[in-house]
Motif scaffolding. Sequence first.
Motif, PDB file in Angstrom:
ATOM      1  N   THR A   1       4.725  -2.164 -10.360  1.00 38.45           N
ATOM      2  CA  THR A   1       5.937  -1.617  -9.764  1.00 38.45           C
ATOM      3  C   THR A   1       5.842  -1.789  -8.263  1.00 38.45           C
ATOM      4  O   THR A   1       4.842  -1.391  -7.645  1.00 38.45           O
ATOM      5  N   CYS A   2       6.859  -2.383  -7.661  1.00 42.72           N
ATOM      6  CA  CYS A   2       6.829  -2.575  -6.211  1.00 42.72           C
ATOM      7  C   CYS A   2       8.246  -2.613  -5.653  1.00 42.72           C
ATOM      8  O   CYS A   2       9.180  -3.069  -6.321  1.00 42.72           O
TER       9      CYS A   2
ATOM     10  N   PHE B   1       7.144  -6.675   0.965  1.00 42.83           N
ATOM     11  CA  PHE B   1       6.644  -5.721  -0.016  1.00 42.83           C
ATOM     12  C   PHE B   1       6.262  -4.416   0.678  1.00 42.83           C
ATOM     13  O   PHE B   1       5.540  -4.424   1.684  1.00 42.83           O
TER      14      PHE B   1
ATOM     15  N   ILE C   1       3.993  -1.464   0.943  1.00 39.11           N
ATOM     16  CA  ILE C   1       2.633  -1.148   0.550  1.00 39.11           C
ATOM     17  C   ILE C   1       2.265   0.224   1.107  1.00 39.11           C
ATOM     18  O   ILE C   1       2.385   0.468   2.312  1.00 39.11           O
TER      19      ILE C   1
ATOM     20  N   ALA D   1       3.561   0.086  -3.728  1.00 47.73           N
ATOM     21  CA  ALA D   1       3.385  -0.672  -4.965  1.00 47.73           C
ATOM     22  C   ALA D   1       2.195  -0.140  -5.752  1.00 47.73           C
ATOM     23  O   ALA D   1       1.180   0.287  -5.185  1.00 47.73           O
TER      24      ALA D   1
END
Length: 552
Positions: free
Chosen positions: A433-434, A531, A533, A539
């Motif tokens: 999941t991100c 993304f 993080i 994520a």
Amino acid sequence: MLSIQAKQTLSMQTRDGVRLDADVYTPGSNGPFPVLLMRQPYGREIASTIVYAHPLWYAKQGYIVVIQDVRGRGTSEGQFDLFAHEVSDGEDTVQWAAQLPGSDGQVAMYGFSYQGMTQLQAAQAQPPALKTIAPAMTGYQLYEDWATENGAFCFQLGLAWAIQLAAETARRAGDNVTFSQLMKASRDLPVLAPEPAAPDVLEGVASFFHDWVSRPSDDPYWQQLTPQLDRVELPMLHIGGWFDPYLRGDLRLYREKISCAQTLHHFWVGPWRHIPWGNKVGAVDFGAAAISPIDQVQVRWFDAILKGKEKTDLMAESPIKLFEMGKNQWYQLTCWPDIASPNARVATYFLQSAGTSHIRTDSGRLSRAKASQQIADVMVHDPWNPAPALGGHSAIPAGSFDRTEIDQRGDVLTYTTEPLTQRLRVAGIAELTCAIAASTPSYDLCAILSRVKAGKAFNLTQGYRRVDAAEMTEQVVLLPLHPTCFSLEPGESLRLSLSAACFPAYPVNPGTGTPLREIQQVQARIITLRFAIGGASGAALRLPQPPDVARD
């Protein structure tokens, strides 16, 4: 073992008058015997001996074995049309086989890939003589399990198969020119065609490929060719491989049937790719236990269902047999480890990074602790030089390979655990999941899990999907990985690698949101992915863990 009569070639007629030819192997002693039937499109003399024992071996176990060319293949009459006639032809063939001299009236079917689908489609018709089937490595749901993976077209596999089947059509027609062109293309796949959905070698050639690249997921075409098994009650032996592209279909069928079945279902998954089923899979040797036991497993299954031998013992066994990569041994489970189950055992790893995980493999980390501060890891995908496919379940060749060099590319993000201090076991479907923001309306996401040991990274499983999104709007993406079962020992590490391509296993996403049938290579755009993080929306990788069970 029994002696065998000379092989016979026998013919039957379908309900619409088409002749189908089969090789029949009959034990030499007095019967009657049950019948094992395989229906396949590759020439009946091959009889899937690339993964199974020869029909003579099965006949010596006390079975009449029938290997039939499907309509329009081998020497059978008619026109081949992918899966279109297999329900009615399968029903007719089962009933014909049940009445062969020496038959006891019971028929079982076996086979993998296309031969697995012919079993499911024959079962749909519910012919009374069909008592059990053993479908192996077959897609089941044609769109979701065979043609695509999470909305991304399985390009390399689909194209290679289309060329192979088209070449057989040309051979039957005596068209040497077309056959030679297709043969050449099969050795050097035209994956760089200006329009990926329309390679020149298939222009003007009748092929399912044209349907697969042009029909949307809701087109009736897909449903019409997908077996309808809601009312089918048959004992089934399900067989899959960790590096086989159709494992998600094998698992879907098994889970669907056990949810409502009143009959026996067993599920075996080895560390195999589609072909062959051996202990060496890519660059990794999984040991002697990985050599296929499926011939013996099938005979024991058929003996129990058709002859009543040891049926009580079979029914008392745990129905799931999984090969655990790493320990390289078989395990028995009573149920599939479902990550969504309320009682599921799940190990969650959070992605952490110094912001340079695209350029340094020591920058990104997988940790059981979530980082409190959120940062962005940025990946830039260049369609001129897409991240390449290497092994896994979707590439040719499939299997496990050292991907250390690929992980050092600037368009691949890597996240690695510290060396483990205790054994980690994973079985089931891992999920990533991100939260991702993209510079284009569409992009692809590839996630690969690898074993890191002695400076090398060998892939274990991967997932892939096409994502359509609003530009630069962050959205949460859920990516299920291919089913797997593996263990890591203390001192080894687990790595997650992310990219926006896995070419040519899947076509390069141009970023425009254009349907596959309209994509032109020249339209492909550079894609930037950001993304999230760490932090609240950071994520995470969820790993299903099996219950502690004894080895076989």
